[in-house]
Design an enzyme around this catalytic site. Structure first.
Site, PDB file in Angstrom:
ATOM      1  N   ASP A   1       0.836  -1.201   0.000  1.00 53.30           N
ATOM      2  CA  ASP A   1       0.000   0.000   0.000  1.00 53.30           C
ATOM      3  C   ASP A   1       0.871   1.252   0.000  1.00 53.30           C
ATOM      4  O   ASP A   1       0.361   2.355  -0.078  1.00 53.30           O
ATOM      5  CB  ASP A   1      -0.910   0.010   1.231  1.00 53.30           C
ATOM      6  CG  ASP A   1      -1.941   1.128   1.176  1.00 53.30           C
ATOM      7  OD1 ASP A   1      -2.624   1.249   0.140  1.00 53.30           O
ATOM      8  OD2 ASP A   1      -2.053   1.889   2.155  1.00 53.30           O
TER       9      ASP A   1
ATOM     10  N   HIS B   1      -1.409   4.036  -1.072  1.00 47.88           N
ATOM     11  CA  HIS B   1      -1.404   4.443   0.340  1.00 47.88           C
ATOM     12  C   HIS B   1      -2.823   4.798   0.790  1.00 47.88           C
ATOM     13  O   HIS B   1      -3.065   5.832   1.432  1.00 47.88           O
ATOM     14  CB  HIS B   1      -0.464   5.627   0.563  1.00 47.88           C
ATOM     15  CG  HIS B   1       0.147   5.637   1.929  1.00 47.88           C
ATOM     16  ND1 HIS B   1       1.447   6.005   2.174  1.00 47.88           N
ATOM     17  CD2 HIS B   1      -0.361   5.299   3.141  1.00 47.88           C
ATOM     18  CE1 HIS B   1       1.712   5.912   3.478  1.00 47.88           C
ATOM     19  NE2 HIS B   1       0.627   5.490   4.075  1.00 47.88           N
TER      20      HIS B   1
END
Length: 328
Positions: A257, A293
C-alpha cells in the site's frame, strides 16, 4: 478561537463542519500541504492541524513558534514526516491520531492477502488474454496458513484478531507484549516470524531502527511460498531487494500500500516520466498488488481522524493535556 487545517480532503469537510459547530470554533480548511510557503497562512490562527506523507521542512517549526503556536497536530498515525525533537525545541506539543481505525488498515491487508493467496492477479492476467483456464493456479485457504505479524500494536492487533477469527495460526513479534492479544496470537521473535509464516504482514513505525528492515537477508529467510503485506511505510522494505526476491522466486508475492519513493508520484495523476522504474517493474508482476497508500481510507476512519485530531488541538488551546501527545 480559530484553527487552520492543511491538506483537507472533501470527504473530511462534513465531519470538520459538524465538529466546528459543536465546539463553536472557527476552522479554515485548505487543500494544500504544510510547506514553507503555505505555513504563512497560519498567521493569526490559534491551532494547526495537518496531514501529509512529505517531510515537513525544518523552517516550519521556528516559523510556527514565532507566530505563537503551542501545538502541531498530525492527522495521521505515522510521524516519520515530523521532526519531533525540533518541534519540541520550538515549544510545540506534537500530537497524532494513533488509532483512528485500525480495522480499516487491517481489512485492507486481509483483502490484498486473500487476492494473493487465491492468485487473482494471475487469473486477471490470463482473462485479459481471454484465457479462462484455471489449471495450475491451485490455492489454499486461510485456516491452513500461519500469519506472522511484525508490530502488534493497534493495527497489528486488529490484524491478529481478523486472521484468528478466520482460523489462521497467528504469530507476532513486538517489543511490547499486550496480554489482551494472547487470545489471538502467540508472541515469538522476528526470525521465527520470517521463517515460519505463510503471510508476513508488517505494522511498525518507520524510524532509524526499522528502515529497510525487510531486506535481502530477511527475504532469504522467508518461505518461497510466502507473501509479504506492507500496509505501513514504504521505507520498511528495501525495494531493490524485494524485486530481486520476487524475480528469484524467494517469496511468492507482495501487496504494497506504500512504496519508499511514493512521494514522487502518489496522491496525484502522475505523468509517465514521474513513475520510477521500481514501480513499473513491480506493477507488471501478476503476484504483486500496489495500492496508493489508501488502506486507511474509509468513512469511519475519516470521521475519527478529524475528530480525534481536533479534540487534541482544542485540549492544548484550552490548557488541558492532549490525549495523543507524542512523547519521544
Amino acid at each position: 478561537m480559530k484553527i487552520i487545517m492543511y491538506a483537507v480532503l472533501d470527504v473530511e469537510r462534513p465531519f470538520i463542519k459538524a465538529w466546528a459547530e459543536k465546539h463553536n470554533v472557527e476552522i479554515k480548511c485548505v487543500t494544500e500541504r504544510l510547506t514553507p510557503e503555505t505555513v504563512k497562512w497560519a498567521d493569526g490562527y490559534d491551532g494547526i492541524d495537518f496531514q501529509q506523507t512529505h517531510m515537513l521542512d525544518d523552517s516550519i517549526y521556528p516559523t510556527l513558534k514565532a507566530m505563537g503556536f503551542k501545538q502541531l497536530t498530525a492527522r495521521m498515525v505515522g510521524l516519520d514526516m515530523v521532526n519531533v525533537p525540533l518541534a519540541k525545541q520550538n515549544g510545540l506539543i506534537v500530537t497524532n491520531v494513533p488509532a483512528y481505525s485500525p480495522r480499516a488498515i487491517a481489512e485492507m491487508g486481509l483483502t490484498q492477502a486473500l487476492r494473493l493467496v487465491r492468485k487473482l492477479g494471475y487469473y486477471d492476467q490470463r482473462m485479459d488474454k481471454l484465457d479462462f483456464r484455471w489449471t495450475g493456479l491451485e490455492s489454499t485457504e486461510i485456516y491452513n496458513l500461519t500469519v506472522g505479524i511484525i508490530g502488534a500494536g493497534n493495527i497489528g492487533g486488529a490484524t491478529a484478531r481478523i486472521y484468528s477469527a478466520l482460523g489462521a495460526n497467528v504469530i507476532a513479534t513486538d517489543p511490547v507484549h499486550h496480554a489482551e492479544l494472547e487470545a489471538y496470537l502467540k508472541y515469538t521473535d522476528l526470525e521465527t516470524v520470517l521463517t515460519e509464516s505463510d503471510i508476513v504482514t508488517i505494522h511498525t513505525p518507520l524510524d532509524d531502527t526499522t528502515v529497510n528492515m525487510l531486506d535481502a537477508a530477511a527475504f532469504k529467510k522467508m518461505k518461497p511460498t510466502a507473501y509479504l503485506i506492507n500496509m505501513a511505510r514504504g521505507g520498511l522494505v528495501k525495494t531493490p531487494d524485494l524485486i530481486a526476491a520476487l524475480q528469484n522466486h524467494e517469496i511468492a508475492g507482495a501487496a504494497l500500500d506504500t512504496l519508499a519513493d511514493e512521494v514522487q508520484f502518489f496522491e496525484k495523476q502522475a505523468e509517465p516520466d514521474e513513475i520510477p522504474e521500481d514501480y513499473k517493474t513491480l506493477r507488471a508482476m501478476p503476484n504483486v498488488l500496489i495500492s496508493p497508500h489508501s488502506a486507511f481510507y474509509t468513512n469511519t476512519a475519516m470521521k475519527n481522524i478529524v475528530e480525534m485530531g481536533l479534540d487534541d488541538v482544542l485540549a492544548v488551546l484550552e490548557g488541558r493535556h492532549p490525549q495523543y501527545e507524542v512523547l519521544y
